[in-house]
Design a protein around this motif. Sequence first.
Motif, PDB file in Angstrom:
ATOM      1  N   PHE A 129       0.859  -1.190   0.000  1.00 20.65           N
ATOM      2  CA  PHE A 129       0.000   0.000   0.000  1.00 20.65           C
ATOM      3  C   PHE A 129       0.890   1.232   0.000  1.00 20.65           C
ATOM      4  N   LEU A 130       0.757   2.046  -1.050  1.00 18.25           N
ATOM      5  CA  LEU A 130       1.526   3.281  -1.201  1.00 18.25           C
ATOM      6  C   LEU A 130       0.570   4.456  -1.093  1.00 18.25           C
ATOM      7  N   GLN A 131       0.924   5.442  -0.261  1.00 19.68           N
ATOM      8  CA  GLN A 131       0.040   6.589  -0.133  1.00 19.68           C
ATOM      9  C   GLN A 131       0.837   7.886  -0.041  1.00 19.68           C
ATOM     10  N   ALA A 132       0.223   8.940  -0.538  1.00 21.22           N
ATOM     11  CA  ALA A 132       0.733  10.304  -0.400  1.00 21.22           C
ATOM     12  C   ALA A 132      -0.472  11.207  -0.184  1.00 21.22           C
ATOM     13  N   GLY A 133      -0.216  12.487   0.025  1.00 22.23           N
ATOM     14  CA  GLY A 133      -1.313  13.415   0.226  1.00 22.23           C
ATOM     15  C   GLY A 133      -2.011  13.240   1.555  1.00 22.23           C
ATOM     16  N   THR A 134      -1.361  12.591   2.517  1.00 21.31           N
ATOM     17  CA  THR A 134      -1.883  12.603   3.883  1.00 21.31           C
ATOM     18  C   THR A 134      -1.986  14.047   4.356  1.00 21.31           C
ATOM     19  N   HIS A 135      -0.958  14.819   4.028  1.00 21.53           N
ATOM     20  CA  HIS A 135      -0.983  16.277   4.176  1.00 21.53           C
ATOM     21  C   HIS A 135      -1.007  16.877   2.767  1.00 21.53           C
ATOM     22  N   GLY A 136      -1.959  17.740   2.525  1.00 23.82           N
ATOM     23  CA  GLY A 136      -2.187  18.198   1.163  1.00 23.82           C
ATOM     24  C   GLY A 136      -1.126  19.101   0.593  1.00 23.82           C
ATOM     25  N   ASP A 137      -0.290  19.716   1.448  1.00 27.55           N
ATOM     26  CA  ASP A 137       0.742  20.630   0.956  1.00 27.55           C
ATOM     27  C   ASP A 137       2.112  19.966   0.890  1.00 27.55           C
ATOM     28  N   GLU A 138       2.124  18.644   0.746  1.00 27.10           N
ATOM     29  CA  GLU A 138       3.370  17.885   0.630  1.00 27.10           C
ATOM     30  C   GLU A 138       3.326  17.152  -0.705  1.00 27.10           C
ATOM     31  N   GLU A 155       5.883  16.060  -3.276  1.00 25.92           N
ATOM     32  CA  GLU A 155       6.792  15.175  -4.004  1.00 25.92           C
ATOM     33  C   GLU A 155       6.239  13.756  -4.113  1.00 25.92           C
ATOM     34  N   GLY A 156       5.693  13.231  -3.013  1.00 28.55           N
ATOM     35  CA  GLY A 156       5.124  11.891  -3.042  1.00 28.55           C
ATOM     36  C   GLY A 156       3.906  11.791  -3.931  1.00 28.55           C
ATOM     37  N   GLN A 157       3.068  12.848  -3.930  1.00 28.19           N
ATOM     38  CA  GLN A 157       1.881  12.830  -4.783  1.00 28.19           C
ATOM     39  C   GLN A 157       2.272  12.713  -6.256  1.00 28.19           C
ATOM     40  N   ILE A 158       3.278  13.478  -6.651  1.00 26.90           N
ATOM     41  CA  ILE A 158       3.726  13.438  -8.050  1.00 26.90           C
ATOM     42  C   ILE A 158       4.352  12.094  -8.378  1.00 26.90           C
ATOM     43  N   ALA A 159       5.221  11.590  -7.508  1.00 29.01           N
ATOM     44  CA  ALA A 159       5.905  10.321  -7.773  1.00 29.01           C
ATOM     45  C   ALA A 159       4.902   9.176  -7.896  1.00 29.01           C
ATOM     46  N   LEU A 160       3.856   9.168  -7.069  1.00 26.14           N
ATOM     47  CA  LEU A 160       2.877   8.091  -7.154  1.00 26.14           C
ATOM     48  C   LEU A 160       2.010   8.214  -8.410  1.00 26.14           C
ATOM     49  N   CYS A 161       1.686   9.423  -8.825  1.00 25.99           N
ATOM     50  CA  CYS A 161       0.965   9.597 -10.094  1.00 25.99           C
ATOM     51  C   CYS A 161       1.781   9.022 -11.250  1.00 25.99           C
ATOM     52  N   LYS A 162       3.070   9.290 -11.268  1.00 21.67           N
ATOM     53  CA  LYS A 162       3.943   8.776 -12.326  1.00 21.67           C
ATOM     54  C   LYS A 162       4.036   7.256 -12.283  1.00 21.67           C
ATOM     55  N   LEU A 163       4.071   6.698 -11.058  1.00 27.44           N
ATOM     56  CA  LEU A 163       4.126   5.244 -10.926  1.00 27.44           C
ATOM     57  C   LEU A 163       2.847   4.596 -11.445  1.00 27.44           C
ATOM     58  N   VAL A 164       1.686   5.162 -11.115  1.00 28.25           N
ATOM     59  CA  VAL A 164       0.414   4.604 -11.573  1.00 28.25           C
ATOM     60  C   VAL A 164       0.361   4.579 -13.093  1.00 28.25           C
ATOM     61  N   ARG A 165       0.831   5.631 -13.731  1.00 25.10           N
ATOM     62  CA  ARG A 165       0.810   5.678 -15.198  1.00 25.10           C
ATOM     63  C   ARG A 165       1.787   4.684 -15.814  1.00 25.10           C
ATOM     64  N   THR A 178      -2.953   8.423  -4.243  1.00 24.68           N
ATOM     65  CA  THR A 178      -2.076   9.559  -4.539  1.00 24.68           C
ATOM     66  C   THR A 178      -2.420  10.788  -3.711  1.00 24.68           C
ATOM     67  N   ALA A 179      -3.661  10.888  -3.263  1.00 27.13           N
ATOM     68  CA  ALA A 179      -4.121  12.039  -2.469  1.00 27.13           C
ATOM     69  C   ALA A 179      -5.061  11.507  -1.409  1.00 27.13           C
ATOM     70  N   THR A 180      -4.492  10.891  -0.376  1.00 27.02           N
ATOM     71  CA  THR A 180      -5.302  10.191   0.619  1.00 27.02           C
ATOM     72  C   THR A 180      -6.318  11.131   1.257  1.00 27.02           C
TER      73      THR A 180
END
Length: 332
Positions: A53-62, A64-74, A89-91
């Motif tokens: 389970f990979l997650q980012a966007g636990t905090h909305g103003d962080e 790098e993880g959100q972008i990296a996970l979007c790229k991984l999904v694609r 990508t945006a928990t």
Amino acid sequence: MEKATRIFGDVDYERAGKQVGHLYLPYSVTRSAYGNIALPIAVIAGGKGPTVFLQAGTHGDEYEGQIALCKLVRALEPGEVNGRIIVMTATNLPAALAGARVSPLDGVNLNRAYPGDPDGGPTKAIAHYVDSVIFPLTDYHLDLHSGGSSLDYQPFVSMRRSQDSELDRRAMAALTAFGGPVGIVWGHTLDGGFTDAAAIRRGIVSLGGEFGGGGAVMRSAVGLVERGLRGFLAHAGIVERKKPLPEGETRLFEVSGRDYFVLAPDTGLFEFAATIGEEVAEGQLCGHVHFVDDPARPPVPAYFRRAGTVICTRHFGRVERGDCIAHLATPI
């Protein structure tokens, strides 16, 4: 008996293939009587293997993880996967869309909300779904953070020390596989509502990390996360490692108490006397709080309470009494 979640979705965790869809949290408001908050989720499943389970966007103003996970999904396809990867990508989507640490809907910090409450506000309902639905499916977990708008961090991958030595050993092996120049072991838990603390309670190998800060997107940190994700997934046995990791050993540090943190002693404008990466001594000056509305007033100093390496500093110049202005880590 554990309460059932109110969240429903259009992905099937047991289906092979690649699904990109949404989880729906009922949220009735004036503009939408039967409305829902649509949380993005992806499930990529191939052959037999573990669940990550990979997650980012636990905090909305962080970011790098959100972008990296979007790229991984694609990029990632089911044929590359032995097992199952669940990605959010945006928990905390309301916070992510607002570019804010906490949700604008209820003012709650998702990383303090576990195990959550299905009948609470949106943030606690999201925490409950992750804890009660996704975590029971999960073998390996990674929650990607950065310093957000208010902090600057030396990028690092991290684990939290548990009361289970075998789980800690497995987490350290996963941390080493993620790689990067710095690894942090959180030797104390200030709040049981942390995401990784909830994962640990479920017996999951859980990593976190802080990859940037200042409310910006650090290109080098996005690259660090992308390389680390591949190493982490390969270590879990869910993808093959396509090429060796770059040479270089991860330097390990720990944060083991409240005395690692420096708090603002007054309200005003803070001037640092130390920088990220600097080694400091106990009692060394961290900086001064200045009072621009009373220029004749002497500035108030803040001091480091122990020796260590500065790993984090406050990004905003304005401080209020009690704000974290810096924190240290010490070598393991």
